[in-house]
Design a protein around this motif. Structure first.
Motif, PDB file in Angstrom:
ATOM      1  N   CYS A 127       0.829  -1.203   0.000  1.00  0.00           N
ATOM      2  CA  CYS A 127       0.000   0.000   0.000  1.00  0.00           C
ATOM      3  C   CYS A 127       0.866   1.256   0.000  1.00  0.00           C
ATOM      4  N   LEU A 128       0.414   2.285  -0.706  1.00  0.00           N
ATOM      5  CA  LEU A 128       0.999   3.613  -0.629  1.00  0.00           C
ATOM      6  C   LEU A 128       0.032   4.498   0.146  1.00  0.00           C
ATOM      7  N   LEU A 129       0.569   5.214   1.141  1.00  0.00           N
ATOM      8  CA  LEU A 129      -0.274   6.038   1.997  1.00  0.00           C
ATOM      9  C   LEU A 129       0.250   7.488   1.978  1.00  0.00           C
ATOM     10  N   PRO A 130      -0.100   8.244   0.925  1.00  0.00           N
ATOM     11  CA  PRO A 130       0.324   9.643   0.864  1.00  0.00           C
ATOM     12  C   PRO A 130      -0.458  10.497   1.852  1.00  0.00           C
ATOM     13  N   VAL A 154      -3.883   2.254  -2.814  1.00  0.00           N
ATOM     14  CA  VAL A 154      -3.587   3.647  -2.464  1.00  0.00           C
ATOM     15  C   VAL A 154      -4.635   4.124  -1.468  1.00  0.00           C
ATOM     16  N   LEU A 155      -4.161   4.541  -0.304  1.00  0.00           N
ATOM     17  CA  LEU A 155      -5.024   5.114   0.727  1.00  0.00           C
ATOM     18  C   LEU A 155      -4.570   6.540   0.981  1.00  0.00           C
ATOM     19  N   GLU A 156      -5.429   7.511   0.710  1.00  0.00           N
ATOM     20  CA  GLU A 156      -5.099   8.915   0.944  1.00  0.00           C
ATOM     21  C   GLU A 156      -5.399   9.292   2.393  1.00  0.00           C
ATOM     22  N   ASP A 157      -4.440   9.934   3.053  1.00  0.00           N
ATOM     23  CA  ASP A 157      -4.669  10.525   4.368  1.00  0.00           C
ATOM     24  C   ASP A 157      -5.076  11.975   4.127  1.00  0.00           C
ATOM     25  N   LEU A 170     -10.622  16.717  -6.125  1.00  0.00           N
ATOM     26  CA  LEU A 170     -10.630  16.902  -4.680  1.00  0.00           C
ATOM     27  C   LEU A 170      -9.783  15.851  -3.971  1.00  0.00           C
ATOM     28  N   ALA A 171      -9.109  16.268  -2.923  1.00  0.00           N
ATOM     29  CA  ALA A 171      -8.432  15.311  -2.050  1.00  0.00           C
ATOM     30  C   ALA A 171      -9.444  14.273  -1.584  1.00  0.00           C
ATOM     31  N   GLY A 172      -9.060  13.017  -1.676  1.00  0.00           N
ATOM     32  CA  GLY A 172      -9.955  11.949  -1.276  1.00  0.00           C
ATOM     33  C   GLY A 172     -10.611  11.232  -2.435  1.00  0.00           C
ATOM     34  N   THR A 173     -10.311  11.679  -3.666  1.00  0.00           N
ATOM     35  CA  THR A 173     -10.949  11.072  -4.838  1.00  0.00           C
ATOM     36  C   THR A 173      -9.943  10.431  -5.785  1.00  0.00           C
ATOM     37  N   MET A 174      -8.707  10.260  -5.312  1.00  0.00           N
ATOM     38  CA  MET A 174      -7.638   9.844  -6.223  1.00  0.00           C
ATOM     39  C   MET A 174      -6.991   8.517  -5.845  1.00  0.00           C
ATOM     40  N   GLY A 175      -7.585   7.777  -4.929  1.00  0.00           N
ATOM     41  CA  GLY A 175      -7.036   6.486  -4.522  1.00  0.00           C
ATOM     42  C   GLY A 175      -8.124   5.441  -4.411  1.00  0.00           C
TER      43      GLY A 175
END
Length: 367
Positions: A127-130, A154-157, A170-175
């Motif tokens: 997992c990638l957690l940016p 991919v999990l966005e923080d 928007l942040a939160g829509t790319m993973g």
């Protein structure tokens, strides 16, 4: 009178009637747990982002924890993230038994250096957690490309990035999923703890709903798989529903404060925030940099101005994560920033006169 880094009281005074009505709505509804307010907020928060699903949970830390579990991340798996973040990002990785692997950040904007991700990959990376830090997004084009090439989740923080955008997204829509915190200080803050996970994956959504409710799906007392008690509170959900309609205004207010700082602090020697190409900054915090940080903070404290540091101790240097084996110098940019960054007062209801007081004090001390 002290000027604080964050203060909700002016905002509360302006929104008091709506906030108290939200409380009354829940208390008179006849349903205090996982009722209409949680369901309504989930639908509206998902719609705001154009996501298929939103699952409300009790706090931002558990949003990350449950999202990792729902994505199938568990013991022995490696999750690549950054050390320049709040500890809960890494605590969530540890909570599912996975191993955090840190890459350094970029000096110009303090965000994950995506050019270092591939060198950190191993056969255990899952997992990638940016971390969308301070109010702006990591280069998600690069993250998405690497994840696709190597079959990674991919999990966005997004705890600090409500309303931020990257190339219009928007942040939160790319993973595969995105974790949000609604802690009171956040751009979209509750009046207590709260969190949520966005996803457009129906199976991920189903797992999340089961995980937040003891591992139960349809029948109470029947555990399908061990889970948690991590439900978003009805009162907080109803307050968040009301505040969601003002989110864009909150972001605009923060940007106005940021512009005033940028104009007022030019030429002071402070390194001011830089917005990365393609980003629209939401300014959760306004982080500047100066080698004389301690002196500046002490001088402003004498003037009744409280500043903050986000964050003074990189996670990889904390004793609780010594077992990961990172030595001093392992993440040189992260470590250098930790000694020089400081956060100025930042919230939409910050009065211009108080902001001017901060600017004048910094110009005097830094000059």
């Amino acid at each position: 009178m002290t000027t604080y880094v964050w203060d909700y009281l002016r905002e509360y005074e302006a929104e008091r009637e709506d906030i108290l009505d939200a409380v009354e709505t829940v208390f008179s509804s006849g349903q205090l747990v996982l009722g209409a307010s949680v369901q309504g907020f989930e639908a509206e928060f998902a719609a705001y982002h154009g996501a298929a699903h939103c699952v409300g949970v009790d706090n931002g830390t558990n949003a990350i924890t449950l999202a990792l579990q729902a994505l199938g991340i568990g013991p022995g798996d490696e999750v690549i993230t950054v050390s320049n973040t709040a500890a809960p990002t890494v605590l969530a990785i540890d909570a599912v038994g996975a191993v955090p692997v840190f890459v350094d950040v970029r000096e110009e904007d303090f965000l994950m250096d995506t050019g270092r991700i591939e060198a950190a990959l191993t056969d255990r990376t899952r997992c990638l957690l940016p971390v969308h830090l301070y109010g702006q997004c990591v280069d998600m084009d690069a993250v998405g490309r690497i994840a696709a090439e190597h079959g990674l989740a991919v999990l966005e923080d997004c705890a600090q990035a409500h309303g931020a955008r990257h190339h219009g997204r928007l942040a939160g829509t790319m993973g595969d999923a995105a974790a949000f915190s609604f802690y009171p200080t956040k751009v979209l803050g509750a009046y207590g703890d709260g969190g949520a996970v966005l996803t457009s994956g129906p199976e991920t959504d189903r797992r999340l709903r089961r995980l937040r409710y003891y591992g139960m799906e349809e029948r109470y007392y029947v555990v399908e798989t061990p889970g948690h008690n991590s439900r978003l509170d009805e009162v907080q959900a109803e307050i968040l529903r009301r505040k969601l309609g003002r989110l864009d205004a909150y972001v605009a207010g923060r940007r106005a404060v940021a512009r005033r700082y940028e104009e007022g602090l030019a030429g002071t020697g402070l390194v001011l925030p830089r917005t990365a190409p393609g980003n629209e900054h939401a300014y959760y915090v306004y982080v500047v940099r100066h080698p004389r940080r301690a002196e500046i903070m002490a001088a402003l404290k004498e003037r009744g101005i409280s500043l903050n540091i986000s964050y003074p101790w990189p996670v990889h240097t904390m004793s609780g994560f010594a077992h990961l084996g990172y030595r001093p110098g392992a993440l040189p940019v992260t470590e250098a920033l930790a000694g020089e960054i400081l956060s100025l007062p930042m919230y939409p209801s910050l009065p211009p006169e108080l902001q001017d007081t901060v600017i004048e004090a910094l110009r005097e001390v830094c000059g």
